[in-house]
Design an enzyme around this catalytic site. Structure first.
Site: not given
Ligand code: NAD
Ligand code: MG
Length: 295
Positions: A188, A201
């Site tokens: 991230s 985080y």
């Molecule tokens: P999202 O909520 O759609 O996806 C994250 C997924 O992680 C969830 O759908 C869930 O299935 C899974 N998850 C969480 N805890 C879990 C657990 N204990 N066991 C099994 N599965 C688990 O959100 P996203 O934004 O697509 O996130 C995907 C990645 O992107 C993450 O690593 C997040 O940190 C990273 N990220 C997101 C952003 C943003 O702004 N959305 C920015 C930077 C990084």
């Protein structure tokens, strides 16, 4: 005639978001607007024909966009999700199958080492191997009060989900990875520019950068590449349940491009890093941040 090229400031939703809150973990269809995972736009061109891929957390958000792209590029796609995300997971399965590929949906909690080990065994047994592991699942919970409001329970959930699971999944996967395989981790912008409300985080995301760098050094002589993608603010179900009320409206507005990104805008980087186009790329982090730089 100059080509018609999209203006990156307005290529996707660029207004402020309507106020909204959801319970954790958040559901795609309850978001306003519903995120774009490339359902209508991503066109594959056989860049991953015959690959077996595993994406954690691909029921929704960035993981779902990567699943759509991988399937349309010719890969079979296994993915994990939390049991309460069954509805979102069913949609991802449909999208993979609509692309003519095999889908394997694996519900469970990645905080449990046993589940991580079983996931790899299932993928290898049912899809016949593993070529690309995308460690994408993640947990965050903003605490505007800072350090004193981060409970030990939250700290553990953040580290077990974001960091420990990468160790457990990667350890279980390695015996099955052949030369040419790759590992792609989702870090991230927070790993480089941490927000005061996301201390736990952001530190896991810095750890993921470090793991990516060291694994690339350690696995190069086995022909396995390791890279990461660092998203900026992306419109996914992670945000409405975990940001304080009043923050969601402004989400992404402070980037140079002036808007949040959509999951669909991430897919190309994950395809590039998995495909033979990137055979000399390892130990790299690609930022998809709307203009903010990685240090
Ligand atoms: P999202 O909520 O759609 O996806 C994250 C997924 O992680 C969830 O759908 C869930 O299935 C899974 N998850 C969480 N805890 C879990 C657990 N204990 N066991 C099994 N599965 C688990 O959100 P996203 O934004 O697509 O996130 C995907 C990645 O992107 C993450 O690593 C997040 O940190 C990273 N990220 C997101 C952003 C943003 O702004 N959305 C920015 C930077 C990084
Ligand atoms: Mg989800």
């Amino acid at each position: 005639m100059p080509a018609t090229i999209p203006d990156p400031r307005s290529a996707y939703w660029s207004a402020k978001f309507p106020p909204q809150k959801q319970d954790y973990p958040g559901w795609t269809e309850e978001m306003r607007p519903v995120p774009d995972h490339g359902e209508e736009s991503y066109a594959g061109s056989h860049r991953l024909d015959g690959f077996v891929t595993l994406i954690t957390g691909a029921d929704s958000g960035i993981g779902r966009a990567v699943a759509v792209a991988y399937a349309r590029e010719g890969a079979d796609v296994a993915f994990t999700y939390l049991p309460e995300e069954e509805g979102d997971a069913a949609q991802t399965v449909q999208l993979i199958e609509d692309a003519g590929q095999r889908a394997l949906a694996l519900p469970g909690d990645l905080q449990d080492e046993g589940f991580c080990t079983e996931v790899i065994a299932h993928v290898v047994d049912e899809l016949g191997g593993l070529d690309v592991l995308v460690n994408n699942a993640g947990f965050q919970m903003a605490q505007p009060g800072g350090m004193e409001d981060i409970s030990t329970e939250q700290l553990e959930q953040t580290y077990r989900t974001n960091v420990y699971a990468i160790f457990w999944l990667t350890k279980a996967a390695l015996p099955h990875l052949r030369p040419g395989a790759s590992i792609i981790n989702t870090t991230s912008i927070q790993g480089y520019h941490p927000s005061p409300s996301l201390i736990d985080y952001a530190s896991t995301k810095s750890a993921i950068v470090s793991i990516t760098y060291s694994l690339a050094q350690s696995l190069g002589d086995r022909g396995i590449r390791v890279n990461a993608v660092a998203p900026g603010p992306i419109w996914t179900p992670l945000q409405p349940p975990t940001q304080p009320v009043g923050k969601i409206e402004e989400f992404g507005q402070n980037t140079p491009l002036g808007r949040a990104g959509q999951p669909a805008e991430l897919a190309g980087s994950y395809v590039f890093l998995a495909s033979p186009e990137s055979t000399y790329v390892s130990g790299t982090v690609i930022g998809v941040t709307g203009g903010r730089y990685l240090a």
